[in-house]
Each structure stands twice: as structure tokens, then as C-alpha cells.
Design an enzyme around this catalytic site. Structure first.
Site, PDB file in Angstrom:
ATOM      1  N   LYS A  10     -10.653   9.447   0.436  1.00  0.00           N
ATOM      2  CA  LYS A  10     -11.390   9.102   1.232  1.00  0.00           C
ATOM      3  C   LYS A  10     -11.268   9.995   2.506  1.00  0.00           C
ATOM      4  O   LYS A  10     -10.492  10.566   2.824  1.00  0.00           O
ATOM      5  CB  LYS A  10     -12.497   7.563   2.141  1.00  0.00           C
ATOM      6  CG  LYS A  10     -10.855   7.465   2.855  1.00  0.00           C
ATOM      7  CD  LYS A  10     -10.712   7.977   4.019  1.00  0.00           C
ATOM      8  CE  LYS A  10      -9.458   6.852   5.131  1.00  0.00           C
ATOM      9  NZ  LYS A  10      -8.835   7.562   5.701  1.00  0.00           N
ATOM     10  N   LEU A 100      -5.631  10.260   3.682  1.00  0.00           N
ATOM     11  CA  LEU A 100      -7.252  10.537   2.891  1.00  0.00           C
ATOM     12  C   LEU A 100      -7.503   9.120   2.225  1.00  0.00           C
ATOM     13  O   LEU A 100      -7.577   9.182   1.019  1.00  0.00           O
ATOM     14  CB  LEU A 100      -6.857  11.662   1.480  1.00  0.00           C
ATOM     15  CG  LEU A 100      -6.636  12.814   2.141  1.00  0.00           C
ATOM     16  CD1 LEU A 100      -6.121  13.684   1.047  1.00  0.00           C
ATOM     17  CD2 LEU A 100      -8.001  13.107   2.591  1.00  0.00           C
ATOM     18  N   SER A 105      -7.076   3.060  -1.743  1.00  0.00           N
ATOM     19  CA  SER A 105      -7.607   3.511  -2.668  1.00  0.00           C
ATOM     20  C   SER A 105      -7.361   2.776  -4.622  1.00  0.00           C
ATOM     21  O   SER A 105      -7.823   2.401  -5.256  1.00  0.00           O
ATOM     22  CB  SER A 105      -8.256   5.027  -3.207  1.00  0.00           C
ATOM     23  OG  SER A 105      -9.527   4.497  -4.369  1.00  0.00           O
ATOM     24  N   ASP A 137      -8.270  -0.296   4.942  1.00  0.00           N
ATOM     25  CA  ASP A 137      -9.162   0.769   4.716  1.00  0.00           C
ATOM     26  C   ASP A 137      -8.984   0.423   2.730  1.00  0.00           C
ATOM     27  O   ASP A 137     -10.396   0.867   2.618  1.00  0.00           O
ATOM     28  CB  ASP A 137      -8.246   2.428   4.491  1.00  0.00           C
ATOM     29  CG  ASP A 137      -8.493   2.766   5.381  1.00  0.00           C
ATOM     30  OD1 ASP A 137      -9.168   2.443   6.661  1.00  0.00           O
ATOM     31  OD2 ASP A 137      -7.588   3.730   5.445  1.00  0.00           O
TER      32      ASP A 137
END
Length: 289
Positions: A10, A100, A105, A137
Site C-alpha cells: 500500500k 509499504l 499484508s 494496517d
């Protein structure tokens, strides 16, 4: 049984740190966009009764410190299942310590993958509940797309898609940012209006010039990293519409409306910065392949 997943990176189109909460976390207002830069996660069940990790990226811990292990244990706990034997293999493409959300993730992909592997039929909300217990996140990384994220990051609102954009991401090898130190410097900033409010308005206008003119990050302002400034300079020289740092750094992204100009920017950066990638905005989060 083996399940493979793609875990996307992201970027933060805007990131305002609004203040420190009594629990030690910080209130944020940020617009996150998932992009087509992926790690690959492979889950394999076995009879060991343990969660084991392997990774092809030097420096990533392959034990219970890894966010993927944490995500697996939180999944089993939430579903009231005994810890089953599962091996998690991580193939890294997303740079680490870059802002990121590569680790987040990967953890999100584990939750999505285990839900399929163990036929637990969790609702999206239940997976987000697990994600919140793993990291700030992680809920966003489960759903992806483009979202206004507030609170500590887990309260999400869908926003209009970023159309006609090509994204160049560049991570300088020589810079790693301590998140704790970054927050200390952000806490010392003078108060200013919330730029994320302006980014939301810009996205609803669907005007790429307005969107790229509103890119802002409190961490970039507080840290003043020379390599970030140099990369942005190169990006803007190569006709980027706008550029900024992602998360607490040190990756930098630029938005282009023209693919050829974006490719030329990648070529201009690659020699000095090998971790440079050309991406597109995507509308999904972690997915089974």
C-alpha cells in the site's frame, strides 16, 4: 493442502498524525491505496501442531516474531481451534522497513488463507476483527482498494477509485526508519490543518491534478530524509504529477498519468536505486491465486 496468496503493498496518499492516545497509540487520518506490488504467501498444512515460517528475504525473522506467525495464532485463538500444523512460506518482493505495509499484508494474507484452509467461513468483519488484533494496517491489507482510514488505522471508509494513474515506487537501500523515533519527531511538529480532508475532497473531484497536488505525509515533514528529497526530485524531473513518502518511510512514490513517462522514471532511478517498481492502483486486498 496448499494455498497460495498474493499480498499487495500500500501507499499513503495522505497521512496526518493527529495526536497520541492514552493507550500509547496515535490517532491517524490517512488515505491508503493498494498497489500491484505483491509478496507471495504459501500456506501448507501438516501434522506438526506448530506454526513454522520460511522466507527468502534476509533479515526477516522466521519464528514467532514474524507477523505471519502472530496472525496464525490470533486466527486459531479467535476461531477457538487448537493450533494446527501449518507452514507459511513468504516470497518477498515488497521492500521491508519501507512504509509499504509488506509485513502487515503478509499477515493479512495468512488470515485470508487460513479461513479458506480450515473452512471457518468467517465474515469479512470477523477477519477484520482478527486483523486489528495483529496490527494497525492489517485490516486495510485484507480489503485493499482505496480507503480513508482513521483511529489507529482500522476504521475504514471506501473512497472513489484512483483512475488513469501509474505509480512508481522507489525504496532507497541506505535508509531504514525506526517507527518509534519517527513518531517522536512527528509529535514535535507544530499543529496544522488536516491534509487528509483535502485528499478526500480531491478524490471525490476525480481530478488527478488536484489529487497529486494534495499528497502529504507528516512523517516526511518531520523526518526530512535527504534520500527521499533526492528521489522526489528525480521523479518530478521525469514528469511525475506528484510524489511523496509512504508511511513512516523510507519508500517514495510518484503518480503519473502517462505509462511511458512512468517507465522512463523507473529507468532513471534503477541504477542508483535498484528497488524501484512500476505499479497500478488495485481495487482488492489479499487474494487466493
Amino acid at each position: 493442502m496448499e494455498i497460495r496468496l498474493k499480498a499487495p503493498a500500500k501507499i499513503n496518499l495522505s497521512l496526518d498524525v493527529l495526536g497520541k492516545r492514552p493507550d500509547g497509540y496515535h490517532e491517524l487520518a490517512t488515505v491508503m491505496q493498494a498497489v500491484s506490488l505483491f509478496d507471495e504467501i504459501t500456506l501448507t498444512d501438516n501434522d506438526s501442531g506448530k506454526v513454522t515460517i520460511s522466507c527468502d528475504y534476509e533479515g526477516v525473522p522466521c519464528d514467532d516474531r514474524n507477523i505471519c506467525a502472530k496472525a496464525a495464532y490470533k486466527f486459531f485463538d479467535y476461531c477457538r481451534l487448537s493450533v494446527s500444523g501449518v507452514h507459511i512460506d513468504i516470497k518477498k518482493t515488497i521492500p521491508t522497513q519501507a512504509g509499504l505495509a509488506g509485513g502487515s499484508s503478509d499477515g493479512a494474507a495468512v488470515i485470508v488463507g487460513l479461513n479458506s484452509m480450515f473452512n471457518t467461513n468467517l465474515s469479512p468483519k470477523e477477519m477484520l476483527d482478527i486483523g486489528e488484533r495483529v496490527g494497525a494496517d492489517v485490516p486495510f491489507c485484507i480489503v485493499g482498494g482505496i480507503k480513508l482510514c482513521t483511529g489507529i488505522g482500522g476504521t475504514m471508509k471506501k473512497l472513489p477509485s484512483l483512475h488513469g494513474a501509474y505509480i512508481v515506487i522507489c525504496k532507497p537501500d541506505t535508509v531504514s526508519v525506526s517507527t518509534a523515533e519517527a513518531y517522536k519527531k512527528v509529535d514535535a511538529l507544530a499543529e496544522h490543518p488536516c491534509y487528509t480532508d483535502e485528499m478526500v475532497k480531491a478524490l471525490y473531484s476525480r481530478d488527478l491534478f488536484m489529487i497529486t497536488s494534495t499528497i502529504f505525509n507528516d512523517f516526511e515533514l518531520a523526518l526530512q530524509i535527504p534520500e527521499v528529497a533526492e528521489i522526489k526530485k528525480i521523479m518530478l524531473k521525469n514528469k511525475a504529477k506528484g510524489a511523496g513518502m509512504s508511511g513512516s518511510g523510507s519508500a517514495v512514490f510518484a503518480i503519473f498519468s502517462n505509462e511511458n513517462k512512468a517507465k522512463k522514471c523507473v529507468e532513471a532511478l534503477k541504477t542508483d536505486y535498484p528497488k524501484t517498481f512500476l505499479c497500478k492502483p488495485i481495487k482488492i486486498g489479499c487474494s487466493i491465486v
